[in-house]
Design a protein around this motif. Structure first.
Motif, PDB file in Angstrom:
ATOM      1  N   THR B  33       0.799  -1.187  -0.119  1.00 44.86           N
ATOM      2  CA  THR B  33      -0.100  -0.013   0.059  1.00 44.86           C
ATOM      3  C   THR B  33       1.017   1.148  -0.009  1.00 44.86           C
ATOM      4  O   THR B  33       1.685   1.502   0.648  1.00 44.86           O
ATOM      5  CB  THR B  33      -0.706   0.059   1.249  1.00 44.86           C
ATOM      6  N   ARG B  34       0.681   2.116  -1.169  1.00 39.13           N
ATOM      7  CA  ARG B  34       1.755   3.368  -1.213  1.00 39.13           C
ATOM      8  C   ARG B  34       1.168   4.247  -0.149  1.00 39.13           C
ATOM      9  O   ARG B  34      -0.144   4.168   0.449  1.00 39.13           O
ATOM     10  CB  ARG B  34       1.272   3.975  -2.786  1.00 39.13           C
ATOM     11  N   VAL B  35       1.974   4.889   0.430  1.00 40.16           N
ATOM     12  CA  VAL B  35       1.663   5.825   1.472  1.00 40.16           C
ATOM     13  C   VAL B  35       1.875   7.440   0.920  1.00 40.16           C
ATOM     14  O   VAL B  35       3.205   7.732   0.839  1.00 40.16           O
ATOM     15  CB  VAL B  35       2.488   5.613   2.761  1.00 40.16           C
ATOM     16  N   VAL B  45       3.555   0.200   2.864  1.00 43.92           N
ATOM     17  CA  VAL B  45       3.331  -0.280   3.893  1.00 43.92           C
ATOM     18  C   VAL B  45       2.866  -1.992   3.457  1.00 43.92           C
ATOM     19  O   VAL B  45       2.052  -1.829   2.432  1.00 43.92           O
ATOM     20  CB  VAL B  45       2.705   0.038   4.991  1.00 43.92           C
ATOM     21  N   ILE B  46       3.309  -3.021   4.251  1.00 42.62           N
ATOM     22  CA  ILE B  46       2.694  -4.266   3.895  1.00 42.62           C
ATOM     23  C   ILE B  46       2.110  -4.800   5.199  1.00 42.62           C
ATOM     24  O   ILE B  46       2.366  -4.381   6.402  1.00 42.62           O
ATOM     25  CB  ILE B  46       3.709  -5.195   3.304  1.00 42.62           C
ATOM     26  N   ASN B  47       1.243  -5.738   5.036  1.00 44.63           N
ATOM     27  CA  ASN B  47       0.613  -6.400   6.373  1.00 44.63           C
ATOM     28  C   ASN B  47       1.482  -7.671   6.225  1.00 44.63           C
ATOM     29  O   ASN B  47       1.345  -8.885   5.791  1.00 44.63           O
ATOM     30  CB  ASN B  47      -0.883  -6.848   5.952  1.00 44.63           C
ATOM     31  N   GLY B  50      -0.511  -9.232  10.376  1.00 45.77           N
ATOM     32  CA  GLY B  50      -1.389  -8.303  11.400  1.00 45.77           C
ATOM     33  C   GLY B  50      -0.615  -7.101  11.814  1.00 45.77           C
ATOM     34  O   GLY B  50      -1.137  -6.297  12.533  1.00 45.77           O
ATOM     35  N   ASN B  51       0.736  -6.999  11.395  1.00 45.37           N
ATOM     36  CA  ASN B  51       1.291  -5.883  11.802  1.00 45.37           C
ATOM     37  C   ASN B  51       1.628  -5.076  10.481  1.00 45.37           C
ATOM     38  O   ASN B  51       1.985  -5.645   9.604  1.00 45.37           O
ATOM     39  CB  ASN B  51       2.815  -6.143  12.553  1.00 45.37           C
ATOM     40  N   VAL B  52       1.725  -3.863  10.692  1.00 43.66           N
ATOM     41  CA  VAL B  52       1.942  -3.098   9.448  1.00 43.66           C
ATOM     42  C   VAL B  52       3.360  -2.653   9.550  1.00 43.66           C
ATOM     43  O   VAL B  52       3.704  -1.982  10.470  1.00 43.66           O
ATOM     44  CB  VAL B  52       0.906  -1.679   9.355  1.00 43.66           C
ATOM     45  N   PRO B  54       6.822  -0.920   7.271  1.00 43.76           N
ATOM     46  CA  PRO B  54       7.169  -0.254   6.112  1.00 43.76           C
ATOM     47  C   PRO B  54       8.081  -0.948   5.305  1.00 43.76           C
ATOM     48  O   PRO B  54       8.791  -1.864   5.754  1.00 43.76           O
ATOM     49  CB  PRO B  54       7.748   1.053   6.749  1.00 43.76           C
TER      50      PRO B  54
END
Lengths: 738, 148
Positions: B33-35, B45-47, B50-52, B54
């Motif tokens: 996911t682009r920030v 960022v990725i999953n 369950g933790n996000v 970078p």
């Protein structure tokens, strides 16, 4: 490798340091609260003992960790408190101030320790002020608050402590006992004239006393007694029993004609004396009982025994006309606390572990959502299949379990708001002193629980509101007298649950807000029009507008550039709101409403280009479908007319640097979001419906990005960003102004 | 004799190595996911269960051009002090041991890339391994915490 060194050091210190810090901070909080109580209620032996113990354990722990400055200060504080409980000095304002300063200094030092810094703060000044207080003892002119019960006991002047010529281990025992607050007594026994076998009497006496305590030394020695012509002997005894008990026990031995028992003073050969009363014994018992209770290895039976012993001195205290009320209160207090301790079973859990658990539950909730979706899809495909039906039934049950699980886990994070409240009595005391007002802070609903995430952030806004109440709300004693009110003003802090929210009330019984003045200021600052019709409540709420300050003089209390607007903004950031009600001459009440948790929110999912963003539902006012031709650009900003008002718009696609779509549709969705009294429309491509999302942090590196408050993980496992409406609106307002 | 164990990977024609103790895991590229407004070296960022977390684009860090994802592309998840983040690499090659004495400080001139991200250069026969300085990769701010 240097990195490994770092690691080792971190582990070495870290593990113990964490415990130390936790414990010390707790002790410091206790000390601070206790001191305020001491100031209010004067000397109360149970309380002084508590304070002494806190100082003592702080000293011990700091000594182990090698934090000398803290040891030096707590040692002096301990000395001071010891004098206090022996009744050698009285509680004075000066003393409370100094001791409070000590707690502040230690707190500051602990925070240096926490940041792994050297302790650079000085301590000599405070230590020397405490020493002055000690050496001044009773002779110095002090503002006595209230006599310490027991300090007026007549001292028996003919008692001179005997020099038992103790060896090293013996004096160490005595010193230890002094420190722990055990009773140390010199027992003088007089034998009948012509007693034969004096040594046997001494041995019998020793045996009897050993049943109640420890006999450290006999004088003269057995051999000397046997040989000499002494008329009696003396014993040095460590004992927790009442003096009368010891005396009775000894007098049962034949040929012992008289037994005189004196507390043995600290420091051999010193001339200081402590009056021996039943209160002293009660005090000693207090200490022992609490020590027994904090020592896990000692059976609860011992505690019960000790407690039953306690009834003896308390009954005796009843006979004395003096101080009955306070004394018996202390005793029952002690017992009640003791029982409370044995019943509440708690464990300390690292918050990281707890967050992990919550994380996992969050994941399970997401997975469950997927299962439900699969179930529905299957049902759509195979309407009547039994297995599909069973799956869906199981899903429903799973859903119920998940809800329970989630609720239970969230409850783990619940913390009583009292942990936040506890720092305010000190604040109010200091502020009241500074402003020359007399103010009492009443705390209510301290047990009200709310999520750790909220507790962590609520402190500052509350502090500002309390400062405001003290500074602007409560009048000076003269004004209050003139208004026919008691000089002592009251600020009340109350908390209770209200549905899914917690309500926190800060009320004062001051003069109320000067509504006319507020209105005039708002007009003169151009915040409202001169003829604008406003209700009283609306006028009161004007003080939350940015740039509003009615204080004629900027005081160091509330005029520190932190206006009420900042408070309101901070609360809004937490998804909360604040409201004011005020009554002329009667006072003002601020009501804060906050969500119970900040970890899970309802969000509206929106699509922008190929990306999905989550908008916190709490800030969504409405959604609109707007024709592109209705969007007008004023200045550089697109606007749309909404029920007669202009609504500024921003395009998330432009804002977040997404490529412009190839073919623009003629209509766009606008999500109207509000923050405080500002509204803004977000132009998005699609609305994807609302959903409960678990807020996750983006980590340190990405924490302060404009417009992004955090992230969440959707049912498909993808990360979605949560918009920070506050900062988006702020941004637009700034752009508009410049 | 002091040895270091390294995980090596490719970025274009260069070969890199990171201390194996810092590597938490190696994963295929999940949806990223682009920030918006994030520093340019943060790809998104990725999953991670369950933790996000970078993801840093090493290509960006070293001023290399972007490439399309291939079957070999991986994210190396690293833990540096308390921070967890991923670095995106073209391919992970192997795990190897290298004698500490075979590691030399980064040459001042020869390297075309920013030397603040490089701890040294390791020589294994004809191969040259560029050893990453992980403390600086993520914003260059991660090194301060425990240094006192």
């Amino acid at each position: 490798m240097s990195q490994d060194d770092d690691k080792n050091q971190g582990v070495d210190l870290g593990e113990f340091l964490e415990f130390y810090l936790l414990d010390s901070q707790e002790q410091i909080e206790k000390l601070g609260a206790g001191l305020l109580q001491l100031e209010k209620e004067g000397g109360n032996i149970g309380l002084i003992n508590d304070l002494f113990r806190s100082a003592h354990s702080l000293k011990g722990a700091s000594g182990t960790m090698g934090f000398t400055p803290i040891v030096a200060m707590t040692h002096a504080a301990e000395d001071l408190l010891d004098r206090l409980r022996q009744g050698k000095i009285d509680v004075s304002l000066e003393m409370i101030d100094i001791l409070l300063a000590v707690t502040d200094r230690v707190k500051a030092m602990l925070s240096q320790v926490e940041q792994r810094l050297e302790i650079t703060l000085g301590y000599e000044d405070l230590v020397s002020s405490m020493k002055d207080l000690i050496s001044g003892e009773k002779s110095a002119a002090q503002t006595s608050l209230q006599p310490v019960p027991g300090n007026e006991q007549a001292l028996e002047d003919d008692f001179v402590p005997l020099n038992f010529s103790l060896d090293q281990p013996e004096s160490a025992k005595i010193n230890n006992a002094h420190m722990m607050g055990y009773g140390i007594y010199q027992v003088d026994v007089k034998l009948a004239p012509n007693t034969l076998m004096k040594a046997v009497r001494a041995v019998m006496a020793t045996q009897r006393l050993e049943g109640m305590g420890t006999v450290i030394k006999l004088f003269p020695s057995i051999e000397d007694l046997e040989a000499g012509n002494d008329e009696g002997f003396s014993l040095l005894v460590l004992c927790d029993e009442p003096i009368e008990e010891m005396r009775r026990e000894l007098l049962e031995i034949s040929e012992l004609v008289d037994v005189v028992i004196h507390p043995y003073p600290d420091g051999i050969g010193g001339t200081e004396k402590t009056a021996h009363t039943t209160k002293d014994t009660a005090e000693v018992l207090e200490t022992i009982i609490s020590e027994l209770e904090t020592t896990p290895s000692i059976s609860s039976k011992a505690v019960t025994q000790a407690k039953s012993l306690k009834t003896i001195p308390s009954q005796k205290a009843m006979v004395e006309p003096k101080g009955i009320g306070s004394d018996s209160a202390v005793l029952t207090d002690g017992i009640a606390n003791g029982e409370g301790n044995t019943q509440v079973h708690t464990i300390r859990v690292d918050t990281v572990r707890m967050d992990n658990l919550i994380n996992l539950v969050g994941e399970m909730v997401i997975t469950r959502t997927r299962l439900v979706q699969i179930g529905l899809d299957l049902k759509a495909q195979y309407q009547t299949d039994n297995m599909v039906n069973s799956l869906n039934e199981a899903n429903v049950y799973l859903g119920r379990l998940m809800n329970d699980l989630q609720e239970s886990v969230m409850r783990l994070r619940m913390v009583a708001i009292g942990t936040v409240f506890s720092r305010f009595p000190r604040l109010v005391r200091d502020l009241a002193k500074k402003t020359g007002k007399e103010i009492e802070l009443v705390l209510k609903g301290e047990d009200t629980e709310l999520d750790k995430t909220v507790v962590e952030v609520i402190g500052d806004p509350l502090m500002h509101l309390i400062r405001n109440s003290v500074d602007h709300g409560i009048e000076s004693p003269e004004e209050r007298r003139a208004a026919g009110k008691p000089e002592l003003g009251t600020v009340t802090l109350d908390a209770y649950h209200e549905g899914n929210h917690i309500a926190i009330l800060i009320s004062d019984d001051g003069a109320g807000l000067p509504l006319d003045k507020i209105r005039n200021i708002a007009v003169s600052k151009g915040l409202i029009g001169e003829r604008e019709e406003l209700s009283e409540r609306d006028i009161a709420n004007l003080i939350f507008l940015p740039g509003f300050s009615t204080a004629e003089k900027v005081t160091d209390i509330s005029g520190r550039g932190v206006g009420m607007d900042v408070v309101k903004k901070a609360l809004n950031n937490l998804g909360g709101m604040v409201d004011i009600t005020t009554r002329q001459g009667l006072g003002t009440t601020f009501t804060i409403r906050l969500p119970l948790t900040l970890a899970i929110i309802q969000a509206l999912l929106v699509e922008v280009g190929e990306e999905i963003y989550a908008v916190p539902l709490s800030s969504v006012l409405e959604t609109l479908l707007v024709n592109r031709t209705d969007i007008k650009t004023v200045g550089r900003l697109p606007m749309v007319q909404l029920r007669g008002n202009t609504l500024p718009l921003i395009s998330l696609q432009e804002k977040f640097g997404l490529p412009a779509p190839e073919n623009e549709s003629s209509e766009v969705f606008v999500v109207v979001v509000g923050f405080g009294d500002k509204a803004l429309g977000l132009i998005v491509d699609e609305l994807r419906g609302q959903q409960e999302v678990v807020i996750k942090s983006l980590g340190d590196i990405l924490s302060n990005l404009p417009g992004i408050a955090g992230a969440t993980i959707l049912g498909d496992g993808k990360v979605t960003l949560i918009l920070d409406i506050g900062s988006l609106i702020q941004d637009v307002l700034v752009t508009r102004k410049s | 004799m002091a040895e270091e164990q390294l995980v090596t990977f490719n970025l274009g024609s260069e070969e890199f190595g990171v201390d194996i103790m810092r590597v938490q895991e190696i994963i295929r590229i999940p949806p990223i996911t682009r920030v918006p407004k994030a520093p340019s070296y943060v790809e998104g960022v990725i999953n991670l269960r369950g933790n996000v977390i970078p993801v840093v684009s090493l290509r960006n860090r070293f001023g290399m051009t972007r490439v399309e994802e291939t079957d070999l592309s991986r994210i190396v998840v690293l833990q540096v002090q308390s921070k967890v983040f991923g670095i995106r690499v073209d391919a992970v090659t192997e795990v190897l041991r290298i004698d500490s004495e075979a590691i030399e400080p980064p040459p001042q001139v020869a390297l075309s890339m920013d030397s603040q991200f490089i701890r040294g250069v390791g020589k294994i026969g004809e191969r040259l391994l560029i050893l990453l300085d992980l403390d600086n990769i993520m914003g260059g701010e991660t090194g301060h915490e425990l240094s006192t």
